[in-house]
Design an enzyme around this catalytic site. Sequence first.
Site, PDB file in Angstrom:
ATOM      1  CD  GLU A   1      -4.009   0.473  -2.418  1.00  0.00           C
ATOM      2  OE1 GLU A   1      -4.562  -0.702  -2.355  1.00  0.00           O
ATOM      3  OE2 GLU A   1      -4.331   1.556  -2.236  1.00  0.00           O
TER       4      GLU A   1
ATOM      5  CG  HIS B   1      -2.022   0.753   1.017  1.00  0.00           C
ATOM      6  ND1 HIS B   1      -2.451   1.954   0.941  1.00  0.00           N
ATOM      7  CD2 HIS B   1      -3.457   0.225   1.051  1.00  0.00           C
ATOM      8  CE1 HIS B   1      -3.502   2.282   0.840  1.00  0.00           C
ATOM      9  NE2 HIS B   1      -4.431   1.174   0.766  1.00  0.00           N
TER      10      HIS B   1
HETATM   11  C1  FUC Z   1      -7.163   2.018  -0.762  1.00  0.00           C
HETATM   12  C2  FUC Z   1      -8.801   1.757  -0.725  1.00  0.00           C
HETATM   13  C3  FUC Z   1      -9.614   1.994   0.486  1.00  0.00           C
HETATM   14  C4  FUC Z   1      -8.998   2.312   1.619  1.00  0.00           C
HETATM   15  C5  FUC Z   1      -7.438   2.129   1.721  1.00  0.00           C
HETATM   16  C6  FUC Z   1      -6.780   3.043   2.844  1.00  0.00           C
HETATM   17  O1  FUC Z   1      -7.105   0.518  -0.781  1.00  0.00           O
HETATM   18  O2  FUC Z   1      -9.309   1.329  -1.810  1.00  0.00           O
HETATM   19  O3  FUC Z   1     -10.819   2.712   0.352  1.00  0.00           O
HETATM   20  O4  FUC Z   1      -9.238   3.765   1.857  1.00  0.00           O
HETATM   21  O5  FUC Z   1      -6.833   2.396   0.459  1.00  0.00           O
END
Ligand code: FUC
Length: 349
Positions: free
Chosen positions: A315, A182
């Site tokens: 991501e 992320h």
């Molecule tokens: C992304 C989004 C989600 C969430 C996350 C922190 O993966 O799809 O909505 O806010 O980030």
Amino acid sequence: MTISTSETLFDHYDGQPITKFSLTNENGVTVSAISLGATLYEIKVPTSDGSDANLVLNYPHAADYLANPFYVSMAIGRTAGRIKDSQLKLGSETFELQPNEGPTNLHGGPHGFNSQVWDGEITTENNVPVIKFHHVQKEVDDAFPGDLDTTITYQLTEDNTVKLSFTATANGHDTVFNPTYHTYFNLGNESDILNHNLMINSDSHLEFDEIKVPTGNLLDNKNTPFDFKENTKLGDAIKQMSNTTEKGFDDIFKVNPADNNEIAVLSDPATKRSVSIRSSRNGLVVFTANSFTEENMNFIKTNGVGKPYEGVALEAQTLPDSTRLPQFGDVILKDGQTKTEEIDYHISF
Ligand code: FUC
């Protein structure tokens, strides 16, 4: 090519030491990771004035990472994205997962990869120094079927590529494996990414219901703010989303990996820094940090204040909830089977 390495105590979390591991190449590029969440802590590149710039958002303390719902640059698993009603359908069985967003299981649920303190070490693989994290994700902890013996490896190459690889083995039951990072990039010297350009190898994105659960339908990007086929200024695209609830992007793009697996390129014209994201899988989530708030967002970049558009999370993954929506892909890992998924960030500066 020599890679130098270091290992230092970063902080404590929940009474446990959190270690920071770093790899530096001869071009002066450093990648560091911390054992809480196997989190990508920084990618530093040299600047013309002889100092360096960090290209990803980070925090000064371990606890900051779990003080808000934004998964800042953390490892995500077993499954990226949302699973409808926290019901995992696998063959003829349905498993009740743990919800962590209304009825939905998001990013592996409340006990996902990001919430774990991983065993970490600097070791060598094919004679090259790497950072290696290991953790067994247990069925009794996260309610996904079977245990998942997982290793995450960071490698830094001489051509400034950060190679992230996830290897997992299912033990005791068939399970699912769709990991991602992320990572929130901010490549520039500004406190937002509005002047960054983004290119995505994508023709369509996913339709959602009102709680962001995919319906299974794909929507065309052409002639919409979702068309990033050509390099597009993020601020311009975000402006076109100003009449939406989200006021920016929190969307899943179906991507077509190029021959070198490139799916997206993010660049900052002011500093000429860029990152090419490479993945062989068919999905990319773009989240422009629309809902970042001032509270509990103790970013180093902005001296302890969070704000919308401060970074963009990119991501790479397989499209989500694919055991319910099999047209999105196959993330099933059979009992005893081992699988590796990779994400590369090729950095230019
Ligand atoms: C992304 C989004 C989600 C969430 C996350 C922190 O993966 O799809 O909505 O806010 O980030």
